[in-house]
Design a protein around this motif. Structure first.
Motif, PDB file in Angstrom:
ATOM      1  N   UNK A 398       0.801  -1.216   0.000  1.00 27.28           N
ATOM      2  CA  UNK A 398       0.000   0.000   0.000  1.00 27.28           C
ATOM      3  C   UNK A 398       0.834   1.267   0.000  1.00 27.28           C
ATOM      4  N   UNK A 399       0.377   2.217  -0.773  1.00 25.51           N
ATOM      5  CA  UNK A 399       1.096   3.461  -0.953  1.00 25.51           C
ATOM      6  C   UNK A 399       1.139   4.286   0.340  1.00 25.51           C
ATOM      7  N   UNK A 400       0.004   4.315   1.058  1.00 24.95           N
ATOM      8  CA  UNK A 400      -0.032   5.113   2.286  1.00 24.95           C
ATOM      9  C   UNK A 400       0.939   4.564   3.320  1.00 24.95           C
ATOM     10  N   UNK A 403       4.405   5.575   2.400  1.00 26.48           N
ATOM     11  CA  UNK A 403       4.665   6.997   2.624  1.00 26.48           C
ATOM     12  C   UNK A 403       4.860   7.292   4.108  1.00 26.48           C
ATOM     13  N   UNK A 404       3.965   6.756   4.935  1.00 21.51           N
ATOM     14  CA  UNK A 404       4.026   7.065   6.370  1.00 21.51           C
ATOM     15  C   UNK A 404       5.281   6.458   6.989  1.00 21.51           C
ATOM     16  N   UNK A 407       8.190   8.674   5.889  1.00 24.14           N
ATOM     17  CA  UNK A 407       8.236   9.942   6.638  1.00 24.14           C
ATOM     18  C   UNK A 407       8.799   9.695   8.039  1.00 24.14           C
ATOM     19  N   UNK A 408       8.329   8.636   8.693  1.00 30.13           N
ATOM     20  CA  UNK A 408       8.839   8.339  10.033  1.00 30.13           C
ATOM     21  C   UNK A 408      10.340   8.053  10.003  1.00 30.13           C
TER      22      UNK A 408
ATOM     23  N   UNK B  64      -3.852   7.382  12.205  1.00 32.92           N
ATOM     24  CA  UNK B  64      -3.304   6.404  13.132  1.00 32.92           C
ATOM     25  C   UNK B  64      -3.303   7.029  14.536  1.00 32.92           C
ATOM     26  N   UNK B 400       6.802  15.568  13.493  1.00 35.72           N
ATOM     27  CA  UNK B 400       6.478  14.267  12.944  1.00 35.72           C
ATOM     28  C   UNK B 400       4.969  14.048  12.876  1.00 35.72           C
ATOM     29  N   UNK B 403       3.590  15.980   9.988  1.00 35.51           N
ATOM     30  CA  UNK B 403       3.923  15.389   8.689  1.00 35.51           C
ATOM     31  C   UNK B 403       3.061  14.155   8.429  1.00 35.51           C
ATOM     32  N   UNK B 404       2.948  13.284   9.414  1.00 37.78           N
ATOM     33  CA  UNK B 404       2.224  12.032   9.211  1.00 37.78           C
ATOM     34  C   UNK B 404       0.731  12.313   9.003  1.00 37.78           C
ATOM     35  N   UNK B 407       0.371  13.680   5.468  1.00 37.70           N
ATOM     36  CA  UNK B 407       0.469  12.621   4.452  1.00 37.70           C
ATOM     37  C   UNK B 407      -0.829  11.821   4.401  1.00 37.70           C
ATOM     38  N   UNK B 411      -3.364  11.639   1.204  1.00 37.22           N
ATOM     39  CA  UNK B 411      -3.724  10.330   0.658  1.00 37.22           C
ATOM     40  C   UNK B 411      -5.241  10.127   0.685  1.00 37.22           C
ATOM     41  N   UNK B 419      -7.211   4.200   5.170  1.00 37.31           N
ATOM     42  CA  UNK B 419      -6.621   2.867   5.238  1.00 37.31           C
ATOM     43  C   UNK B 419      -6.434   2.323   6.641  1.00 37.31           C
TER      44      UNK B 419
END
Lengths: 444, 444
Positions: A398-400, A403-404, A407-408, B64, B400, B403-404, B407, B411, B419
């Protein structure tokens, strides 16, 4: 029973393939069966796929749990005639081509077992009860909570021996899981603890990695083992080799030798075994580690309509006399291959034997530190670390999620930080047994 | 007791300020006290700050959990003489300047209560037992699990009335929380359910928003209320006004009128009250909603050394005859202001009265849909939605997390997706009471 069965799956003139387990193998198989004129039913006890290779980063606050999980229904979106059910398998009755689950019974034409593996405590109940496993997201979150709670608890005592025990982490098993967890804990000790706990002497936190054999990463090259050990020791991890842990009462880790550790945390990463399923667990069906013996088509011994893939299967072959390694690659390749074979089978064509393509193996120890064994090349260090990251991002689903996680990782790398050090659901360990630690202050 | 107390905090010649609660107010205060020659102790029952305004997105799989939590120890990194303890306050004994916690007693020179608020069930135990709250991350995750489990359960029944009840979501309370949750559920119904559950008629999923008063978002302008209601109705949410819920047995939502809902999920977002603390809960100290009456310096009535801020405090003033709204802004402003006042107090200078700067209020309903009330401007729609997102990203703590969240939002926006629809820890609701739903098929 009308036109559906207990799980409300319509009866169909197509053959029904039931896949148990949405791990690497089950997903690869489901994808390979897309639009192939079969009715596909995927069962899993979770509604998500777990990317197990990164569980240790969830435990150590580097990643969020949801970033390494992927909704199984999303994997199947847009498939014709595919059904997902959140169900736990209780029993298989091969004679009736039926499986029993916690939500009802389901018939099958072909059954594929991809239930993966669980922690193997080798029958030691004391260790099973008191140690932490790391094979699922909830387990990883429990370990994360415990690690953080230990430090909060350590702050509250003046008894130095109790405090040392609370900050002592014993990891049993020098495979990739143990090595990666030890490395991550060592980085936390160095980069985060002194800033988070200025009122605690966190230099006294210990990370012990215990390996029963004479080298860590025993499945990799000696070169990789040696380098990984150097990396770990440079990070301050104590590596104990030729040391077998025999028990842990929640406070004292006992070994076959005189070596003893007082530690509030013992992580058991010393072995896995296949999840055994009632009805398919006859002794003659199973290889060591509960894996089901399968032929070169992944067919379970004496069961023409039942297949097993990945960790659940043990396929003896020339290149894998003990079966394939219990990691993602064999599962993915077997799932994909079985998909093609099932198509052949339904067209009454002969199936093709599975041939494993070994893509190599790798493990990371920490920042800029990894070891990679390919067929013809071996390398260690920063380039290996980049390869490790790239491969793990690539195989994440999965793209998400990618990405996440990316980033982390960028954040963690730049800031030497891990912000998911959160006790979302406390583990609530009983610390009372540490109260009777003799105070080393009064001894000296 | 040696040179430390039960919580192992060193005795100091500096005044000790104990802050209870690491919410918006507590953090703002702690930041304002950095390097001000005081010993600051921050207590919280969690080791993280919760960004409550986005809890509904955790519940609906858009974010999340770790992205809206921030480690409290990180907030305090690099502070001289500051201590965090993971502790739950049990009692305050103002006469001895002492607080009792689950990990021991702690003395204070000045005490600041920033314990925030919890769900107010207005004494209805049946509702408290059977409905879902959404004031903490674990609660939000429970709601997420329940929502997803309901659909998995709905798949297993042929009884259409039972199925409808499992897919019926009743949200009580038309404030921002209820409105935002209803909007998010409506988007899931439209964008995700048909793809995730092709074998279920998810058009029959219902989202009911129930408001006791005659308009939703009652704290905002009539224009905002009207527009938000339009937005919700366009999304397919049923908005019930002038309707008071009186009970919920886990299956049937009863109201003061004839209106009745059969629903597996009732979310109670109809009110909050301050968390009351033993020793500071005398009737004369408390305003409605358990908030502690404070003067213009946030000093608790009759307690010179005790302050309360944010939701915990009720400051009557000309611009806020009922106290300030129980949202982030008053807490942040009071925390910051109290920081300055404590510095003045210790320098024996007079404190300055708190003046609230109303920065307006806003709520989002969904994609491109939000309502914003500023002092001189009101606007709704896509620009309001961008403002809402920008403000929430701005007030999130930590690079962080921002950013998350960003993102994820990008998405979710591009892919019409969420997701994090993951049942990490099952809620395990008892569905047996729905089995006796009369089958509407057999009725018709």
């Amino acid at each position: 029973m009308g036109d559906t069965d207990a799980l409300n799956i319509p009866k169909s003139s197509l053959s029904r393939i039931v896949i148990v387990g949405g791990g690497f193998g089950g997903i690869a198989l489901a994808k390979a069966l897309k639009g192939k004129e079969m009715q596909v039913v995927l069962l899993d006890k979770n509604n998500y796929h777990t990317f197990q290779p990164l569980l240790y980063q969830v435990s150590t606050g580097g990643l969020e749990p949801d970033s390494i999980a992927y909704p199984l229904r999303k994997v199947l979106q847009g498939y014709p005639d595919v059904y997902f059910r959140l169900a736990e398998v209780r029993e298989v009755i091969p004679g009736s081509k039926l499986i029993r689950t916690d939500i009802g019974d389901l018939g099958y034409d072909y059954l594929v077992i991809g239930t993966g593996s669980e922690t193997n405590f080798f029958g030691n109940n004391e260790i099973e009860k008191n140690s932490m496993g790391m094979k699922s997201i909830p387990q990883s979150l429990n370990l994360r909570s415990l690690i953080l709670e230990n430090f909060e608890q350590a702050l509250l005592t003046d008894n130095l021996r109790e405090r040392d025990a609370l900050m002592n982490f014993v990891i049993v098993g020098g495979g990739p899981t143990g090595v990666e967890l030890a490395g991550a804990l060592a980085e936390i000790k160095k980069g985060i603890l002194p800033k988070d706990y200025p009122d605690l002497d966190t230099r006294k936190a210990q990370i012990n990695l215990i390996q029963s054999g004479n080298r860590i990463l025993a499945e990799m090259s000696e070169q990789a083992s040696k380098k990984a050990e150097d990396f770990l020791e440079n990070l301050g991890v104590e590596v104990w080799k030729d040391c077998r842990v025999t028990g842990y009462d929640g406070k004292t880790v006992r070994t076959k030798t005189d070596l003893v550790f007082e530690a509030a945390t013992m992580v058991w990463a010393a072995g896995v075994k296949a999840v055994s399923i009632q009805g398919l667990n006859a002794k003659e069906l199973l290889a060591p580690g509960n894996r089901m013996k399968v032929n070169e088509f992944n067919q379970v011994l004496d069961h023409e309509a039942i297949f097993a893939i990945g960790d659940a299967a043990c396929m003896f072959s020339e290149d894998a006399p003990q079966g394939h390694p219990m990691v993602a690659q064999p599962a993915i390749q077997q799932g994909r291959h079985l998909g093609e074979n099932l198509v052949r089978l339904l067209k009454k064509k002969p199936m093709k034997p599975f041939v494993y393509k070994d893509k190599g193996s790798m493990a990371t120890v920490g920042r800029n530190k990894a070891v990679v064994d390919l067929k013809h090349y071996r390398f260690q260090g920063i380039f290996a670390w980049f390869v490790w990251m790239f491969v793990h991002l690539f195989f994440l689903i999965g793209f998400r999620d990618r990405m996440v996680v990316f980033v982390n990782w960028v954040y963690n790398y730049i800031r030497f930080d891990r912000e998911a050090r959160l006790i979302i659901r406390p583990y609530k360990r009983d610390y009372s047994q540490f109260k009777d630690c003799k105070d080393s202050k009064s001894e000296s």
